[in-house]
Design a protein around this motif. Structure first.
Motif, PDB file in Angstrom:
ATOM      1  N   VAL A 105       0.846  -1.201   0.000  1.00 29.40           N
ATOM      2  CA  VAL A 105       0.000   0.000   0.000  1.00 29.40           C
ATOM      3  C   VAL A 105       0.879   1.248   0.000  1.00 29.40           C
ATOM      4  CG1 VAL A 105      -1.663   1.344   1.361  1.00 29.40           C
ATOM      5  CG2 VAL A 105      -2.012  -1.106   1.042  1.00 29.40           C
ATOM      6  N   PHE A 106       1.946   1.244   0.801  1.00 32.16           N
ATOM      7  CA  PHE A 106       2.856   2.396   0.851  1.00 32.16           C
ATOM      8  C   PHE A 106       3.535   2.614  -0.500  1.00 32.16           C
ATOM      9  CE2 PHE A 106       3.948   2.340   5.704  1.00 32.16           C
ATOM     10  CZ  PHE A 106       2.622   2.594   6.004  1.00 32.16           C
ATOM     11  N   VAL A 107       3.970   1.531  -1.140  1.00 28.14           N
ATOM     12  CA  VAL A 107       4.622   1.641  -2.451  1.00 28.14           C
ATOM     13  C   VAL A 107       3.653   2.220  -3.471  1.00 28.14           C
ATOM     14  CG1 VAL A 107       5.604   0.321  -4.379  1.00 28.14           C
ATOM     15  CG2 VAL A 107       6.368  -0.135  -2.034  1.00 28.14           C
ATOM     16  N   ALA A 108       2.422   1.715  -3.476  1.00 24.04           N
ATOM     17  CA  ALA A 108       1.421   2.210  -4.428  1.00 24.04           C
ATOM     18  C   ALA A 108       1.101   3.688  -4.169  1.00 24.04           C
ATOM     19  CB  ALA A 108       0.150   1.371  -4.336  1.00 24.04           C
ATOM     20  N   LYS A 109       1.059   4.078  -2.918  1.00 27.97           N
ATOM     21  CA  LYS A 109       0.715   5.461  -2.565  1.00 27.97           C
ATOM     22  C   LYS A 109       1.843   6.440  -2.886  1.00 27.97           C
ATOM     23  CE  LYS A 109      -0.489   8.332   1.424  1.00 27.97           C
ATOM     24  NZ  LYS A 109      -0.736   8.341   2.876  1.00 27.97           N
ATOM     25  N   HIS A 110       3.077   6.101  -2.505  1.00 28.88           N
ATOM     26  CA  HIS A 110       4.189   7.044  -2.608  1.00 28.88           C
ATOM     27  C   HIS A 110       5.019   6.912  -3.878  1.00 28.88           C
ATOM     28  CE1 HIS A 110       3.391   8.324   1.455  1.00 28.88           C
ATOM     29  NE2 HIS A 110       3.528   7.091   1.907  1.00 28.88           N
ATOM     30  N   ASN A 115      11.958   1.805  -5.284  1.00 28.37           N
ATOM     31  CA  ASN A 115      11.173   0.572  -5.365  1.00 28.37           C
ATOM     32  C   ASN A 115      10.860   0.306  -6.827  1.00 28.37           C
ATOM     33  OD1 ASN A 115      10.242   1.692  -2.457  1.00 28.37           O
ATOM     34  ND2 ASN A 115      10.089  -0.540  -2.521  1.00 28.37           N
ATOM     35  N   THR A 116      11.315  -0.821  -7.336  1.00 26.68           N
ATOM     36  CA  THR A 116      11.047  -1.184  -8.721  1.00 26.68           C
ATOM     37  C   THR A 116      10.296  -2.507  -8.730  1.00 26.68           C
ATOM     38  OG1 THR A 116      13.187  -2.272  -8.861  1.00 26.68           O
ATOM     39  CG2 THR A 116      13.096   0.025  -9.575  1.00 26.68           C
ATOM     40  N   GLY A 117       9.610  -2.771  -9.801  1.00 31.68           N
ATOM     41  CA  GLY A 117       8.852  -4.012  -9.889  1.00 31.68           C
ATOM     42  C   GLY A 117       7.515  -3.883  -9.191  1.00 31.68           C
ATOM     43  N   PRO A 118       6.814  -4.996  -9.094  1.00 34.46           N
ATOM     44  CA  PRO A 118       5.480  -4.961  -8.491  1.00 34.46           C
ATOM     45  C   PRO A 118       5.545  -4.683  -6.984  1.00 34.46           C
ATOM     46  CG  PRO A 118       6.125  -7.220  -8.983  1.00 34.46           C
ATOM     47  CD  PRO A 118       7.191  -6.324  -9.547  1.00 34.46           C
ATOM     48  N   ALA A 119       4.494  -4.077  -6.480  1.00 31.49           N
ATOM     49  CA  ALA A 119       4.404  -3.809  -5.039  1.00 31.49           C
ATOM     50  C   ALA A 119       4.296  -5.130  -4.286  1.00 31.49           C
ATOM     51  CB  ALA A 119       3.200  -2.928  -4.738  1.00 31.49           C
ATOM     52  N   PRO A 120       4.898  -5.205  -3.102  1.00 28.56           N
ATOM     53  CA  PRO A 120       4.813  -6.445  -2.324  1.00 28.56           C
ATOM     54  C   PRO A 120       3.377  -6.773  -1.937  1.00 28.56           C
ATOM     55  CG  PRO A 120       6.295  -4.840  -1.275  1.00 28.56           C
ATOM     56  CD  PRO A 120       5.658  -4.167  -2.432  1.00 28.56           C
ATOM     57  N   THR A 121       3.086  -8.053  -1.814  1.00 24.25           N
ATOM     58  CA  THR A 121       1.772  -8.509  -1.379  1.00 24.25           C
ATOM     59  C   THR A 121       1.897  -9.908  -0.790  1.00 24.25           C
ATOM     60  OG1 THR A 121      -0.494  -9.032  -2.055  1.00 24.25           O
ATOM     61  CG2 THR A 121       1.215  -9.368  -3.701  1.00 24.25           C
ATOM     62  N   SER A 122       1.048 -10.204   0.157  1.00 24.22           N
ATOM     63  CA  SER A 122       1.014 -11.564   0.710  1.00 24.22           C
ATOM     64  C   SER A 122       0.192 -12.475  -0.193  1.00 24.22           C
ATOM     65  CB  SER A 122       0.404 -11.558   2.120  1.00 24.22           C
ATOM     66  OG  SER A 122      -0.987 -11.286   2.059  1.00 24.22           O
ATOM     67  N   GLY A 123      -0.663 -11.876  -1.026  1.00 18.58           N
ATOM     68  CA  GLY A 123      -1.536 -12.646  -1.902  1.00 18.58           C
ATOM     69  C   GLY A 123      -2.739 -13.243  -1.179  1.00 18.58           C
ATOM     70  N   LYS A 124      -2.959 -12.832   0.060  1.00 17.94           N
ATOM     71  CA  LYS A 124      -4.025 -13.425   0.878  1.00 17.94           C
ATOM     72  C   LYS A 124      -5.320 -12.632   0.868  1.00 17.94           C
ATOM     73  CE  LYS A 124      -0.668 -15.528   3.865  1.00 17.94           C
ATOM     74  NZ  LYS A 124       0.083 -15.484   5.073  1.00 17.94           N
ATOM     75  N   HIS A 125      -5.281 -11.408   0.314  1.00 14.93           N
ATOM     76  CA  HIS A 125      -6.453 -10.525   0.376  1.00 14.93           C
ATOM     77  C   HIS A 125      -6.787 -10.008  -1.015  1.00 14.93           C
ATOM     78  CE1 HIS A 125      -5.717 -10.769   4.649  1.00 14.93           C
ATOM     79  NE2 HIS A 125      -4.505 -10.285   4.458  1.00 14.93           N
TER      80      HIS A 125
END
Length: 134
Positions: A105-110, A115-125
């Motif tokens: 969420v922070f990567v997408a917002k700021h 930060n390169t590549g896709p934003a981190p995610t757990s893939g659980k939500h």
């Protein structure tokens, strides 16, 4: 998969990114952290969002300081003369892997430059929101 809203509290302030600040201010637990600088109007500019899952935020920051993790201290200080760090002081996560969702969420917002590549995610939500409290 359902949507998830995390309630977080950030550190009380930003701390200067320098070796003697880490032992006193960086948490010795997994977490999400940011490298920040400030523009001429004192507005924060997030340069990098990191997540420490297996080690601590302290260990992750030390690795950046020792030029053993990207972005290195050398790269950060080339981008701005004054670098600070802050971190998520608390979050209502159920498992440590969910720290990736908060970082994402922070990567997408700021949209930090390091930060390169896709934003981190757990893939659980299905989707993730972050609400800052406190």
């Amino acid at each position: 998969m359902a949507a998830r809203k995390f309630r977080i509290a950030m550190s009380d302030r930003c701390f200067r990114f320098k070796p003697d600040a880490l032992p006193n201010h960086a948490p010795h637990k997994p977490g999400v952290y940011e490298f920040v600088t400030f523009d001429s109007d004192k507005q924060p500019q997030v340069l990098f969002v990191g997540v420490a899952l297996t080690g601590s935020v302290y260990e992750a920051l030390a690795a950046h300081m020792e030029n053993k993790a990207a972005p290195t201290a050398k790269e950060l200080f080339a981008a701005a003369p004054d670098i600070y760090f802050d971190y998520v002081a608390s979050a209502d996560i159920q498992e440590v892997d969910e720290l990736k969702d908060i970082a994402g969420v922070f990567v997408a917002k700021h949209k930090p430059r390091f930060n390169t590549g896709p934003a981190p995610t757990s893939g659980k939500h299905a989707s993730v929101e972050v609400e800052e409290v406190g």
